[in-house]
Scaffold this motif. Structure first.
Motif, PDB file in Angstrom:
ATOM      1  N   VAL A  46       3.206  -1.902  -5.415  1.00 48.13           N
ATOM      2  CA  VAL A  46       4.381  -1.087  -5.102  1.00 48.13           C
ATOM      3  C   VAL A  46       4.802  -1.390  -3.675  1.00 48.13           C
ATOM      4  CG1 VAL A  46       5.309   1.229  -4.860  1.00 48.13           C
ATOM      5  CG2 VAL A  46       3.649   0.743  -6.674  1.00 48.13           C
ATOM      6  N   HIS A  47       6.056  -1.717  -3.501  1.00 42.81           N
ATOM      7  CA  HIS A  47       6.581  -1.977  -2.162  1.00 42.81           C
ATOM      8  C   HIS A  47       7.428  -0.804  -1.719  1.00 42.81           C
ATOM      9  CE1 HIS A  47       5.170  -6.110  -2.184  1.00 42.81           C
ATOM     10  NE2 HIS A  47       5.624  -6.204  -3.420  1.00 42.81           N
ATOM     11  N   ILE A  78       9.299   0.606  -7.614  1.00 42.83           N
ATOM     12  CA  ILE A  78       9.136   1.028  -9.006  1.00 42.83           C
ATOM     13  C   ILE A  78       9.828   2.374  -9.196  1.00 42.83           C
ATOM     14  CG2 ILE A  78       6.938  -0.186  -9.221  1.00 42.83           C
ATOM     15  CD1 ILE A  78       5.572   2.570  -9.132  1.00 42.83           C
ATOM     16  N   THR A  79       9.910   2.814 -10.421  1.00 45.68           N
ATOM     17  CA  THR A  79      10.521   4.102 -10.725  1.00 45.68           C
ATOM     18  C   THR A  79       9.779   5.200  -9.986  1.00 45.68           C
ATOM     19  OG1 THR A  79      11.146   3.292 -12.909  1.00 45.68           O
ATOM     20  CG2 THR A  79      11.162   5.677 -12.561  1.00 45.68           C
ATOM     21  N   ALA A  99       1.440   7.128  -4.121  1.00 44.11           N
ATOM     22  CA  ALA A  99       0.207   6.940  -4.879  1.00 44.11           C
ATOM     23  C   ALA A  99       0.563   6.707  -6.336  1.00 44.11           C
ATOM     24  CB  ALA A  99      -0.694   8.166  -4.747  1.00 44.11           C
ATOM     25  N   TYR A 100      -0.024   5.666  -6.879  1.00 44.13           N
ATOM     26  CA  TYR A 100       0.263   5.288  -8.266  1.00 44.13           C
ATOM     27  C   TYR A 100      -1.023   5.381  -9.067  1.00 44.13           C
ATOM     28  CZ  TYR A 100       2.211   2.693 -12.188  1.00 44.13           C
ATOM     29  OH  TYR A 100       2.645   2.325 -13.441  1.00 44.13           O
ATOM     30  N   ASP A 134      -2.922   3.399  -3.396  1.00 50.74           N
ATOM     31  CA  ASP A 134      -2.104   3.968  -2.329  1.00 50.74           C
ATOM     32  C   ASP A 134      -1.276   2.872  -1.668  1.00 50.74           C
ATOM     33  OD1 ASP A 134      -4.911   5.805  -1.979  1.00 50.74           O
ATOM     34  OD2 ASP A 134      -2.979   6.850  -2.044  1.00 50.74           O
ATOM     35  N   TYR A 135      -0.036   3.209  -1.376  1.00 50.15           N
ATOM     36  CA  TYR A 135       0.867   2.259  -0.746  1.00 50.15           C
ATOM     37  C   TYR A 135       1.562   2.952   0.424  1.00 50.15           C
ATOM     38  CZ  TYR A 135       0.053  -0.139  -5.128  1.00 50.15           C
ATOM     39  OH  TYR A 135      -0.548  -0.736  -6.200  1.00 50.15           O
ATOM     40  N   TRP A 136       1.851   2.151   1.462  1.00 50.79           N
ATOM     41  CA  TRP A 136       2.444   2.701   2.682  1.00 50.79           C
ATOM     42  C   TRP A 136       3.659   1.897   3.114  1.00 50.79           C
ATOM     43  CZ3 TRP A 136       0.598   7.178   4.691  1.00 50.79           C
ATOM     44  CH2 TRP A 136      -0.652   7.611   4.245  1.00 50.79           C
TER      45      TRP A 136
END
Length: 119
Positions: free
Chosen positions: A2-3, A26-27, A98-99, A107-109
């Motif tokens: 995820v970006h 993403i959605t 968070a996916y 986790d993505y930042w």
């Protein structure tokens, strides 16, 4: 993967306003949690406002009534409107997502725009 792409931030005088946005790749409704964190120099990163898995918003007491979290599900973008900024608010503001992968959570930042408040 995820970006998260952030925009906004900058320099503002105390009492002023700034807005941040964070667009996900993403959605956004597929994320289990999303929100904003900040980190001031020499301090630990702290939650500013986040939406948890059941849709409830959790925000820090220090920003209640001044900061507003919102999102646009069509544009897959979350926002943070910051009003009445004080010298206690500067820092690196990062969006977080968070996916839930089922057996784990990733986790993505975002890259974190800087917010500076001049007195």
């Amino acid at each position: 993967q995820v970006h998260l792409v952030e925009s906004g931030g900058g320099v503002v005088q105390a009492g002023g306003s700034l807005s941040l946005s964070c667009t996900t790749s993403i959605t956004i409704t597929s994320l289990s949690t999303m929100g904003w964190y900040r980190q001031a120099p020499g301090k630990q990163r702290e939650v500013v406002a986040r939406v948890i898995h059941d849709g409830r918003l959790k925000d820090a007491d220090s920003v209640k009534g001044r900061f507003t979290f919102s999102r646009d599900n069509v544009k897959n973008t979350m926002f943070l409107q910051m009003n009445s900024l004080t010298p206690a608010d500067p820092g690196l503001y990062s969006c977080h997502a968070a996916y839930d992968l089922g057996d784990s959570v990733s986790d993505y930042w975002g890259q974190g725009p800087q917010v500076t408040v001049s007195s």
